[in-house]
Design an enzyme around this catalytic site. Structure first.
Site, short mmCIF file in Angstrom:
data_model
loop_
_atom_site.label_atom_id
_atom_site.label_comp_id
_atom_site.label_asym_id
_atom_site.label_seq_id
_atom_site.Cartn_x
_atom_site.Cartn_y
_atom_site.Cartn_z
N HIS A 139 0.86 -1.19 0.00
CA HIS A 139 0.00 0.00 0.00
C HIS A 139 0.89 1.24 0.00
O HIS A 139 1.83 1.32 0.77
CB HIS A 139 -0.91 0.01 1.22
CG HIS A 139 -1.58 1.32 1.45
ND1 HIS A 139 -2.43 1.90 0.53
CD2 HIS A 139 -1.51 2.21 2.47
CE1 HIS A 139 -2.85 3.06 0.99
NE2 HIS A 139 -2.29 3.29 2.17
N HIS A 210 -6.71 8.68 -1.54
CA HIS A 210 -5.78 8.17 -0.52
C HIS A 210 -4.54 7.50 -1.14
O HIS A 210 -3.43 7.90 -0.87
CB HIS A 210 -6.53 7.19 0.42
CG HIS A 210 -5.69 6.63 1.51
ND1 HIS A 210 -6.13 6.45 2.81
CD2 HIS A 210 -4.40 6.19 1.52
CE1 HIS A 210 -5.15 5.97 3.55
NE2 HIS A 210 -4.10 5.78 2.79
O1 2HA Z 1 -0.16 5.48 7.82
O2 2HA Z 1 -0.71 4.82 4.63
O3 2HA Z 1 -3.19 4.20 5.18
C1 2HA Z 1 0.07 4.66 6.78
C2 2HA Z 1 -0.99 4.71 5.79
C3 2HA Z 1 -2.39 4.57 6.22
ZN ZN Z 2 -2.24 5.04 3.26
#
Ligand code: 2HA
Ligand code: ZN
Length: 270
Positions: A139, A210
């Site tokens: 991510h 995001h």
């Molecule tokens: O804090 O990216 O989604 C880390 C992140 C939360």
């Molecule tokens: Zn994040």
């Protein structure tokens, strides 16, 4: 026991995070990565019976019981990982009940795994169901993909088709397309469940306003998936406001499909 800092899987992990930071994808504590580590890779470096701490994970992932995970720490900066892997990363086994992390190494300053653990573990379970060789969930917050979620429709087919049209390589690298979630509160089991559901038929899931989740069999493949989608988004952000005089047509995308033997997402090309 050999020094775990010399383990190829750990070196590969640290190098990948360092590179993600270098690209500007992971400001401050942004981003989190998790990797399933096969037991035979870890045994030369760690005694799996020597549990340092037990940390409840706040939900249960029984499908993943007994698996080992290398996971970034909560609040940690990718920028710092290369200088102190043991404080910024942790390696744990998921307990038999699937609800406790049995820490074997890392989180050395008393920390714990990323707040996004639900999305990571639920995505691992979802990808393993469709691909037993799956190992990585990544991510991150790449700027152009994020920007695109403010100015492009969030319809998955349209979003995917736009990226495919931006560079020839896109459909070759992610013929399964990109799934998209609307803005949701991060760090929750709800966004974890929603992400995992979207992982059933694609390896990329955009979190609108995001960032993005990618899944794959190794770090290079997963990084490369996100890198290629981000390149597509970069081109889109450069041209979206200009008159378009050319594009990659569906006919040309079909030529790529044939040339590379791709399994292109059903119904996405005319
Ligand atoms: O804090 O990216 O989604 C880390 C992140 C939360
Ligand atoms: Zn994040």
């Amino acid at each position: 026991m050999k020094d775990i800092l010399t383990a190829p899987f750990l070196i590969d992990f640290v190098r990948t995070l360092t590179n993600m930071y270098r690209l500007g994808w992971d400001e401050r504590n942004g981003g989190n990565v998790s990797m399933i580590v096969d037991e035979e890779k870890l045994l030369p470096y760690l005694n799996p019976r020597k549990v340092l701490r037990e940390i409840p994970i706040g939900f249960a992932a029984p499908e993943l019981a007994g698996r080992y995970f290398l996971v970034t720490g909560t609040g940690k900066y990718f920028k710092n990982v290369q200088y102190d892997p043991a404080a910024n990363l942790g390696l744990f086994r998921l307990s038999k009940s699937g609800d406790t992390a049995e820490l074997l190494w890392g989180y050395s300053d008393g920390g714990q795994f990323t707040s996004e653990l639900p999305a990571h573990l639920m995505s691992h379970a979802a990808r393993l169901r469709v691909d037993p060789a799956h190992r990585i969930v990544m991510h991150t917050h790449p700027g152009n993909l994020l920007a695109m979620t403010f100015v492009h429709t969030l319809d998955e087919k349209e979003f995917t088709r736009t990226l495919w049209q931006m560079c020839t390589e896109c459909i070759v690298v992610f013929p399964d397309g990109v799934n998209v979630l609307p803005w949701m509160l991060c760090g929750t089991t709800s966004i974890g469940e929603a992400t995992a559901a979207k992982m059933a038929n694609a390896r990329l899931v955009v979190w609108s306003q995001h960032g993005i989740y990618g899944a794959g069999r190794d770090l290079d493949e997963t990084f490369g998936l996100i890198e290629t989608a981000e390149k597509g988004a970069e081109i889109y952000m450069k041209i979206a406001h200009l008159p378009r005089l050319a594009t990659i047509t569906d006919e040309q995308l079909h030529l790529l499909e044939g040339r590379f033997g791709l399994k292109v997402r059903e119904g996405y090309l005319d």
